[in-house]
Scaffold this motif. Structure first.
Motif, PDB file in Angstrom:
ATOM      1  N   MET A 168       0.838  -1.183  -0.068  1.00  0.00           N
ATOM      2  CA  MET A 168       0.070  -0.053  -0.138  1.00  0.00           C
ATOM      3  C   MET A 168       0.713   1.329   0.017  1.00  0.00           C
ATOM      4  O   MET A 168       0.530   2.266  -0.667  1.00  0.00           O
ATOM      5  N   SER A 169       2.069   1.319   0.955  1.00  0.00           N
ATOM      6  CA  SER A 169       2.726   2.493   0.945  1.00  0.00           C
ATOM      7  C   SER A 169       3.513   2.548  -0.670  1.00  0.00           C
ATOM      8  O   SER A 169       3.449   3.658  -1.097  1.00  0.00           O
ATOM      9  N   LEU A 170       3.910   1.361  -1.120  1.00  0.00           N
ATOM     10  CA  LEU A 170       4.494   1.735  -2.475  1.00  0.00           C
ATOM     11  C   LEU A 170       3.546   2.322  -3.362  1.00  0.00           C
ATOM     12  O   LEU A 170       4.034   2.968  -4.538  1.00  0.00           O
ATOM     13  N   LEU A 171       2.509   2.055  -3.455  1.00  0.00           N
ATOM     14  CA  LEU A 171       1.272   2.446  -4.333  1.00  0.00           C
ATOM     15  C   LEU A 171       1.039   3.815  -4.285  1.00  0.00           C
ATOM     16  O   LEU A 171       1.033   4.536  -5.187  1.00  0.00           O
ATOM     17  N   ILE A 172       0.839   4.402  -3.156  1.00  0.00           N
ATOM     18  CA  ILE A 172       0.767   5.439  -2.689  1.00  0.00           C
ATOM     19  C   ILE A 172       2.029   6.592  -3.126  1.00  0.00           C
ATOM     20  O   ILE A 172       1.940   7.460  -3.715  1.00  0.00           O
ATOM     21  N   PHE A 173       3.295   5.869  -2.913  1.00  0.00           N
ATOM     22  CA  PHE A 173       4.716   6.293  -3.173  1.00  0.00           C
ATOM     23  C   PHE A 173       4.470   6.650  -4.929  1.00  0.00           C
ATOM     24  O   PHE A 173       4.803   7.649  -5.437  1.00  0.00           O
ATOM     25  N   THR A 174       4.008   5.676  -5.698  1.00  0.00           N
ATOM     26  CA  THR A 174       4.041   5.688  -7.238  1.00  0.00           C
ATOM     27  C   THR A 174       2.945   6.743  -7.574  1.00  0.00           C
ATOM     28  O   THR A 174       3.239   7.583  -8.280  1.00  0.00           O
ATOM     29  N   GLN A 175       1.794   6.912  -7.156  1.00  0.00           N
ATOM     30  CA  GLN A 175       0.844   7.709  -7.547  1.00  0.00           C
ATOM     31  C   GLN A 175       1.480   9.265  -7.185  1.00  0.00           C
ATOM     32  O   GLN A 175       1.201  10.254  -7.991  1.00  0.00           O
ATOM     33  N   ILE A 176       1.923   9.517  -5.975  1.00  0.00           N
ATOM     34  CA  ILE A 176       2.559  11.029  -5.588  1.00  0.00           C
ATOM     35  C   ILE A 176       3.704  11.136  -6.669  1.00  0.00           C
ATOM     36  O   ILE A 176       3.587  12.216  -6.918  1.00  0.00           O
ATOM     37  N   ALA A 177       4.699  10.238  -6.618  1.00  0.00           N
ATOM     38  CA  ALA A 177       5.844  10.654  -7.549  1.00  0.00           C
ATOM     39  C   ALA A 177       5.571  10.924  -8.873  1.00  0.00           C
ATOM     40  O   ALA A 177       6.241  11.540  -9.568  1.00  0.00           O
ATOM     41  N   ALA A 178       4.172  10.231  -9.192  1.00  0.00           N
ATOM     42  CA  ALA A 178       4.033  10.249 -10.957  1.00  0.00           C
ATOM     43  C   ALA A 178       3.837  11.797 -11.225  1.00  0.00           C
ATOM     44  O   ALA A 178       3.856  12.255 -12.406  1.00  0.00           O
ATOM     45  N   ARG A 179       3.235  12.633 -10.101  1.00  0.00           N
ATOM     46  CA  ARG A 179       2.953  14.021 -10.333  1.00  0.00           C
ATOM     47  C   ARG A 179       4.000  14.832 -10.605  1.00  0.00           C
ATOM     48  O   ARG A 179       3.829  15.931 -10.864  1.00  0.00           O
ATOM     49  N   PHE A 180       5.210  14.574 -10.158  1.00  0.00           N
ATOM     50  CA  PHE A 180       6.450  15.425  -9.657  1.00  0.00           C
ATOM     51  C   PHE A 180       6.845  16.169 -11.159  1.00  0.00           C
ATOM     52  O   PHE A 180       7.039  17.371 -11.238  1.00  0.00           O
TER      53      PHE A 180
END
Length: 432
Positions: A188-200
């Motif tokens: 779950m933490s890695l999926l959150i990381f993926t979604q947030i980092a995708a916007r950078f």
């Protein structure tokens, strides 16, 4: 670090875990761009380009969905229903004795609580998808857009969209559990990381492409580096309370006599206080969107609570973060339970009597440690607001507030996971 990555990919089982995790992330990102049936994708793109921002609550959900919310995609809800369900189940342990008993039962109780979390996630997904589609149909999701993102608003179409979005949330939950079981780290933490980092990349490009973009981009980049260093320093900092275990005879063998410590982090509550404060403070602005726009209370909310740069909004935001930092720390760390466990196994803090005095001492330390931790959270959470006021680069900057705490925390935890597996194989890890 690069050599350690190379060694990790040369290890067959670790390579399989890394590639499996990356593959799940790719599938997850693909679902974020897959439009929900009944949505006019071309009109959505027009509205996203024309939109100047969303309500803070919808913006928070959009952050955790990696921008999929505004796209009204299959994964529009992202991981937010699961996060909310997990927090609610954790808070209910204080209210419902049955949940606390399950928590203390060990693996079987934890499995039961996980099952409750899944059921609650589906219920919240239905509720959130219904709310978001209602907001989109009313035009409040894109206030400045003149085209309809949902051309057909019949009951059947809306039901199909709710079912698809709920199924998308269930699929996300399953993908996260697959990463936890067969991949690297907490899924779950890695999926959150993926979604947030995708916007950078998009956010940084928008800063560089505006007026005075080069100078603003450089300043934001320097702020990013400094804030990352601050977050890493604080998240790794801890107060170590020494614990001594007395020697005791069990049969013919002697146990105890060892020294250890209780690590108490400065920020024990993590990112939860920021999420709670953002969600609670955004509710009045969301309600005001459905009220009469000429009413006095709607105008007052729009001027004082809805804008994130309003002085009253900032003041209440900081106070809520401090309150929830103390509140969540009190829930997750029980000094009485820790003191009882230490007394049961013959442990004591040097200079402090076992039992009640130990619990009072731990409570005293936690109270003092949480004070700078809550102020640190408030400081990091206000970075987007300060950047918006000083540089006028928009409030959805990368590495701001909630996103930086999650990205840095998950990044450090993942590195530790890989390093631990490398050390098991006698390889040199990331840290020297």
């Amino acid at each position: 670090m690069l050599s350690a990555f190379a060694r990790a990919f040369r290890t067959p089982d670790l390579r399989r875990k890394l590639l499996f995790t990356i593959g799940i992330m790719v599938v997850f990102r693909f679902g974020s761009f897959l439009p929900t049936p009944g949505v006019d994708y071309s009109n959505v793109q027009v509205c996203v380009d024309q939109s100047q921002g969303t309500n803070d609550l919808l913006g928070l959900v959009n952050l955790f969905s990696g921008g999929a919310l505004l796209q009204l995609s299959v994964f529009a809800l992202g991981i937010m229903p699961y996060i909310t369900a997990s927090i609610i189940i954790q808070l209910l342990r204080v209210v419902i004795p049955r949940f606390e008993a399950l928590h203390q039962e060990g693996q079987s109780g934890t499995a039961k609580l996980t099952q409750y979390t899944r059921y609650l996630t589906i219920g919240l997904a239905i509720l959130q998808s219904t709310t978001i589609l209602t907001v989109a149909r009313s035009g409040a999701l894109f206030p400045s857009c003149s085209v309809d993102v949902i051309p057909d608003t019949s009951v059947i179409t809306m039901l199909i969209m709710i079912i698809v979005m709920t199924a998308g949330t269930t699929l996300i939950m399953w993908l996260g559990e697959l990463i936890t079981e067969r991949g690297i780290g907490n899924g779950m933490s890695l999926l959150i990381f993926t979604q947030i980092a995708a916007r950078f990349p998009t956010s940084m490009w928008s800063i560089a492409g505006g007026e005075g973009g080069a100078a603003k981009f450089t300043i934001v980049l320097l702020v990013v580096v400094l804030v990352i260093a601050l977050v890493v320093f604080v998240e790794q900092s801890q107060r170590r309370i020494p614990v001594q275990y007395a020697k005791r005879m069990v049969g013919r063998r002697m146990y105890g006599g060892t020294s250890t410590y209780i690590p108490i982090k400065i920020n024990m509550s993590g990112v939860i206080p920021v999420i709670f404060a953002s969600s609670l403070l955004a509710i009045p602005g969301l309600i005001a969107q459905f009220g009469e726009q000429t009413s006095g209370w709607v105008i007052w909310v729009s001027n004082n609570l809805a804008p994130s740069s309003a002085p009253l909004h900032i003041t209440i935001y900081v106070l809520l973060i401090i309150f929830f930092a103390y509140f969540y720390t009190a829930i997750t760390f029980n000094p009485d339970e820790v003191a009882d466990n230490m007394k049961k196994y013959g442990g004591f803090i040097p200079g402090i009597r076992a039992g009640r005095p130990t619990a009072e001492y731990l409570d005293y330390v936690i109270t003092r440690i949480t004070a700078p931790g809550s102020l640190y959270l408030a400081f990091v959470a206000l970075i987007p607001v300060v950047t918006f006021i000083l540089l006028n680069v928009g409030q959805n900057i990368p590495f701001g507030g909630t996103s930086i705490l999650i990205v840095v925390g998950v990044g450090m935890e993942t590195v530790k996971q890989i390093e631990a597996q490398l050390q098991q194989r006698h390889y040199e890890g990331f840290l020297r």
